[in-house]
Design an enzyme around this catalytic site. Sequence first.
Site, short mmCIF file in Angstrom:
data_model
loop_
_atom_site.label_atom_id
_atom_site.label_comp_id
_atom_site.label_asym_id
_atom_site.label_seq_id
_atom_site.Cartn_x
_atom_site.Cartn_y
_atom_site.Cartn_z
N LYS A 173 0.69 -1.27 -0.02
CA LYS A 173 -0.02 0.28 0.00
C LYS A 173 1.02 1.28 0.02
O LYS A 173 0.65 2.17 -0.65
CB LYS A 173 -0.89 0.08 1.21
CG LYS A 173 -2.03 1.19 1.12
CD LYS A 173 -2.61 1.46 2.32
CE LYS A 173 -2.48 2.98 2.54
NZ LYS A 173 -2.42 3.46 3.98
N ASP A 199 -6.72 1.22 1.18
CA ASP A 199 -6.75 1.23 2.83
C ASP A 199 -8.17 0.69 3.43
O ASP A 199 -9.03 0.26 2.59
CB ASP A 199 -6.55 2.56 3.34
CG ASP A 199 -7.57 3.49 2.79
OD1 ASP A 199 -8.75 3.17 2.27
OD2 ASP A 199 -7.45 4.88 3.34
#
Length: 223
Positions: free
Chosen positions: A138, A156
């Site tokens: 991420k 997220d």
Amino acid sequence: MTRLATSDRIRSAGPLAMRPQQRADYLLRRLTELYPNPPVPLDHKDPYTLLIAVLLSAQCTDVRVNQVTPALFALADNPHAMMQVPVEDIRAIIRPCGLSPRKSAAISELSRILVANHGGQVPADFAPLEALPCVGHKTASVVMAQAFGVPAFPVDTHIHRLATRWHLTTGKNVVQTERDLKKWFPRESWNRLHLQIIYYGREHCSARGCDGKSCLLCRELLD
Ligand code: SF4
């Protein structure tokens, strides 16, 4: 015959009657109306300062990170300078962001690696980014998208929850959610859409008591 507005057609069709591609097209249009130019929320001046800010944002708000990074970058705003700062000094500055022992060690070590292996530059590639300490997929995706403009779709918890509510994924994890979102949305929209969904989630999403249809787009899509 009365022509229904898109949102009315969607309501009358119901979520399961709509194809995921229709939902995705509708969401892309509505999110672009709501957030035409979403800014990058973490203050930075180059790929290195963005990388450090994203690392600090793990389990911390962007607002808090933006309060902390000016003091850190006044001390050192590049890998050469940062690797010479004692880890304890980094730790003292970033303490408000939480996880400071781990994050300070990672900032020091990744700065050393950037100097030793990458000429003091942040590499514009997933594999070397993800090889850095405390840099997962991420974080690497955010850097690739926001520092280098490479299409990526960092997922997220807000994005994962909304993608599930909008029936765009049945993903049990962020890896599958990322794969599904990339399938429904055009590649050139990924970087901006990631930010648009984050801003939408921050404004509307509550982890408590969500019935999947009480907020703006969820209601339009799922009523
Ligand atoms: S209904 Fe509200 S809280 Fe639930 S997913 Fe949609 S925006 Fe988030």
